[in-house]
Structures are given as C-alpha cells and as structure tokens.
Write an enzyme that holds these catalytic residues in place. Structure first.
Site, mmCIF file in Angstrom:
data_model
loop_
_atom_site.group_PDB
_atom_site.id
_atom_site.type_symbol
_atom_site.label_atom_id
_atom_site.label_comp_id
_atom_site.label_asym_id
_atom_site.label_seq_id
_atom_site.Cartn_x
_atom_site.Cartn_y
_atom_site.Cartn_z
ATOM 1 N N GLU A 117 0.816 -1.208 0.000
ATOM 2 C CA GLU A 117 0.000 0.000 0.000
ATOM 3 C C GLU A 117 0.849 1.256 0.000
ATOM 4 O O GLU A 117 1.947 1.279 0.587
ATOM 5 C CB GLU A 117 -0.952 0.052 1.202
ATOM 6 N N THR A 118 0.319 2.278 -0.638
ATOM 7 C CA THR A 118 0.852 3.635 -0.624
ATOM 8 C C THR A 118 -0.310 4.551 -0.262
ATOM 9 O O THR A 118 -1.425 4.368 -0.768
ATOM 10 C CB THR A 118 1.417 4.013 -2.005
#
Length: 279
Positions: free
Chosen positions: A48-49
């Site tokens: 995830e970002t």
C-alpha cells in the site's frame, strides 16, 4: 506542473526496520489526480501507498486515500497506523486529546496511543458469518490442503473482502504453498494457534493476489476481522498477540485487545525514509 511534496516511508507492525510491512506516505497530496496516485502506488510496488489530504468531515483530523499497485482500498490496517504515525511526526495535532480521527473510504476510524504504539478501532464487519460448502472447497483447493485441515472458515470483510480459514497449528500455516491460480479473486487469510511458550498466541498469513501482491507481510485489516471473529466465537482471549510475516522473513507483531464494544488493533511502527517526492 510537478510539485515537490513531503514523503515518508515507514515499517509498520515492528519497532525494527525491515521486519514489518513497509508503507509509503505522500503528505499534502492536494491537487493529485486519481491517476497520479494510482501510478505512484504502482511505481512504489508496495502493498500500500497512502496520500494525506485535508478532511472533508469536520470531526476528522485528516483524510487518507489508500492504493495498492492494483486499486484503491476503502480501508486497510497497516496504512492506517503508518499514515497516522507519519501525520503526527510531520506536526499533525489531533482535535481531541488522546485520539486521532482518520477519514477514509469506510468512514471515520479512531486511533489511540497505546503506550509507544498506535492502535485503531476495528471498523464494523461488512460481511461476516460462516462460509458455504462451495467456498470451503475453494479455500481448500487454494491452500492445497484437505478440507479436513480447515477447522473453521468465516467471512471477515471490513473493506477488503477477507475470508479466513482456521488451521490446527502454526506449522501448518507456515508450510502452506498456495495455488494462486486456483485462488482467483479470493482475499484469503489463514490463522492458527501457536504453541505454548511462543511470544505470540496466533500465526497469521494473508494471500491477496488480486491486489497485485501474492502475500502481504503484516495485515491490519485482516487481523481486525480475525479478532472480531475469534474473540466473538470464544476461540481467542480478549487480549492476544498475532505474529505475521514469518514465512516471508519478517517478524511482524499485531497487538489485539477487546475493550467494551471496541476491538483495538495495535502495533509499533518506525520511520525509515524521510524526504520529498516530485509528482
């Protein structure tokens, strides 16, 4: 025109860098398009970002958008804790004492300091209950185990569409070599009790090929759903520690506690990289 924005990369669910689940955080993300956010998340290639924005709800402290390399998520656990850590470290000041309120796709999520750790209140399950026979067969094929190895299976969806399987032992969980082609669209969590004397009470693995990563190192949303199921069913105590990432060479630890109606999912996190990113 490209703009330089503050950037933080953290390791979450560990106090030791490189032992947890990494998270990239872009601060002051106003003006970025959905396409730019998605492209940067593909470029980082992390599970995830996140992108921090001003809240649209006046009761929230900040808004976060969460992207995998494949899509945007309404909620995820390690991005919740890591984004909050990054926001606080960058000078964020919560509106209420002792609690941060995050706005995300599932609504408002409360985050509290638990000693040196942060912990979030698990959002309500969007789908729960035991799986049917066809899904049980699908899980067994995906894990390459006989159906008899699955002690129980349950929906624990809270944004991600998690389905979870309980096996008999930690060794069984660590020995899994899933068939990702057979898994298809499943977002599959697996849990089993650890032997007495281990520093954790449960071992967890998370398989999410639909999100662009076959296995997630340490997964807050899955552990939130697992806790609501296991504690609610009397299969786990009201307070326990889960280990995750062992099969990937990590040493993630998730600290779970039921207090009243709330299930809190906590963990350490550590900043590894600070700087700027030009987007």
């Amino acid at each position: 025109m490209s703009t330089a924005r503050r950037f933080t990369q953290l390791d979450v669910f560990t106090a030791t860098p490189l032992q947890g689940n990494p998270l990239a955080v872009v601060h002051d993300a106003q003006g970025l398009s959905d396409a730019q956010m998605a492209a940067f998340a593909r470029w980082t290639n992390l599970s995830e970002t996140t992108f921090l924005l001003p809240p649209t709800d006046p009761s929230a402290d900040y808004q976060v958008r969460i992207f995998t390399p494949d899509r945007e998520l309404p909620f995820a656990g390690h991005p919740t804790l890591g984004s909050c850590h990054a926001w606080l470290a960058a000078g964020g000041a919560p509106k209420r004492d002792g609690e941060v309120v995050q706005e995300c796709g599932v609504g408002l999520v409360r985050i509290r300091r638990d000693g040196s750790r942060l912990a979030f209140a698990a959002p309500p399950l969007r789908r729960s209950g035991p799986v049917d026979e066809a899904m049980l067969d699908h899980i067994a094929r995906s894990l390459r185990v006989p159906r008899s190895a699955i002690r129980a299976a349950h929906w624990v969806s809270n944004g991600p569409h998690w389905v979870a399987a309980l096996l008999g032992s930690r060794d069984e969980v660590l020995a899994l070599k899933p068939d990702f082609a057979a898994m298809g669209e499943l977002e599959l969590g697996v849990v089993a009790p650890c032997d007495a004397g281990h520093d954790a009470q449960f071992e967890v693995r998370a398989f999410v090929p639909t999100l662009g990563v076959q296995e997630d190192p340490v997964t807050g949303s899955l552990n939130a759903g697992l806790a609501q199921w296991l504690i609610g069913a009397g299969l786990a105590p009201a307070r326990y520690v889960a280990a995750q990432g062992t099969a990937m060479g990590r040493a993630g630890r998730v600290f779970v506690e039921r207090i009243g109606e709330d299930t809190w999912i906590g963990g350490d996190s550590v900043i590894v990289v600070r700087g700027e990113v030009t987007l």
